[in-house]
Design an enzyme around this catalytic site. Structure first.
Site, mmCIF file in Angstrom:
data_model
loop_
_atom_site.group_PDB
_atom_site.id
_atom_site.type_symbol
_atom_site.label_atom_id
_atom_site.label_comp_id
_atom_site.label_asym_id
_atom_site.label_seq_id
_atom_site.Cartn_x
_atom_site.Cartn_y
_atom_site.Cartn_z
ATOM 1 N N GLY A 30 0.507 -9.415 2.588
ATOM 2 C CA GLY A 30 -0.610 -8.686 3.204
ATOM 3 C C GLY A 30 -1.364 -7.884 2.162
ATOM 4 N N GLY A 96 3.508 -9.344 11.029
ATOM 5 C CA GLY A 96 3.098 -10.722 11.260
ATOM 6 C C GLY A 96 1.606 -10.909 11.427
ATOM 7 C CD GLU A 104 5.765 -10.401 6.537
ATOM 8 O OE1 GLU A 104 4.760 -10.215 5.845
ATOM 9 O OE2 GLU A 104 5.796 -10.145 7.759
HETATM 10 C C1 5RP Z 1 2.003 -10.035 7.197
HETATM 11 C C2 5RP Z 1 2.425 -8.663 7.606
HETATM 12 C C3 5RP Z 1 1.742 -7.522 6.948
HETATM 13 O O1 5RP Z 1 2.697 -6.688 6.386
HETATM 14 C C4 5RP Z 1 0.945 -6.768 7.973
HETATM 15 O O2 5RP Z 1 0.077 -7.659 8.622
HETATM 16 C C5 5RP Z 1 0.151 -5.622 7.341
HETATM 17 O O3 5RP Z 1 -0.858 -6.154 6.536
HETATM 18 P P1 5RP Z 1 -1.864 -5.252 5.721
HETATM 19 O O4 5RP Z 1 -1.084 -4.598 4.634
HETATM 20 O O5 5RP Z 1 -2.883 -6.233 5.208
HETATM 21 O O6 5RP Z 1 -2.482 -4.244 6.658
HETATM 22 O O7 5RP Z 1 3.283 -8.462 8.417
HETATM 23 O O8 5RP Z 1 2.639 -11.013 7.969
#
Ligand code: 5RP
Length: 222
Positions: A30, A96, A104
């Site tokens: 992410g 997710g 993860e």
């Molecule tokens: C990816 C995830 C990420 O950790 C979650 O979506 C947060 O993302 P970001 O740091 O872009 O806000 O679970 O599957």
């Protein structure tokens, strides 16, 4: 005013303090995790390497010249550092949003410590405002969607998206998750569910939360 990217960068840099020298660490997926990877590049010689929670993360790590191991090649990981879509006071998470929830959860399970990094917008009283992602075997998609309607959710198929594992994602809107552990276990037992995005049976150990006044360190309420 501090913008969200600045907050993400601050918390990503704060997570460097949790990197255990000489070990292999797990790295999440992410935009916040990406900022952590960029910061990690500056101290890459202090670690043995990493295990990535997605193909995208592996590519970014390798782009910085950081060693990436397959999970099957390593015995354990000292720490897993990853973002989240929502976190409650018990450090139960919804993850997710980027579709990497299954890998993860596997990498988190293999890690001695899970440090979640997020900006303050991710902290909630009750999980569920962010749609709960569920990775499903493609043929089970409609069945799982019907099961989620029975549980009061509004499932939306994340069309044109295939996970790194070749599966599909349903995002379930409209849930108020008052028993995250119970729902996580219940959904995992539905045939066709690969993983749901609740990280409550194995929550974060530490939440680093970026605020305009600095990075707060939260531990799960006992
Ligand atoms: C990816 C995830 C990420 O950790 C979650 O979506 C947060 O993302 P970001 O740091 O872009 O806000 O679970 O599957």
């Amino acid at each position: 005013m501090v913008n969200q990217d600045d907050l993400k960068r601050q918390v990503a840099e704060a997570a460097l303090d949790y990197v255990v020298p000489g070990t292999i660490i797990g790295v999440g997926t992410g935009s916040t995790a990406n900022m952590f990877i960029d910061a990690l590049a500056g101290i890459k010689n202090r670690i043995e390497g990493t295990v990535a929670s997605s193909e995208a993360t592996a590519e970014r790590l390798r782009g910085h010249g950081i060693m990436v191991f397959e999970l099957n090649e390593v015995d354990s990981l000292s720490v897993y550092i990853d973002g989240a879509d929502e976190a409650d006071a018990g450090l139960n998470l919804i993850k997710g949003g980027g579709g990497a929830l299954t890998r993860e959860k596997i990498v988190a399970a293999c890690s001695e410590k899970f440090v979640c990094i997020a900006d303050q917008s991710k902290k909630v009283d009750v999980l569920g405002k962010f749609p709960l992602p569920i990775e499903v075997i493609p043929m089970a998609r409609s069945y799982i969607a019907r099961e989620m309607v029975k549980r009061g959710g509004e499932p939306v198929w994340r069309e044109d998206f295939v996970t790194d594992n070749g599966n599909q994602i349903i995002d379930v809107h409209g849930l108020q998750i008052i028993d995250p552990k119970g729902l996580e276990a219940e959904l995992d037992h539905l045939p066709g569910v690969v993983t749901n995005g609740l990280f409550a049976l194995r929550p974060a150990d530490t939440l680093l939360l970026a605020t305009p006044d600095g990075v707060e360190t939260l531990k799960a309420a006992q």
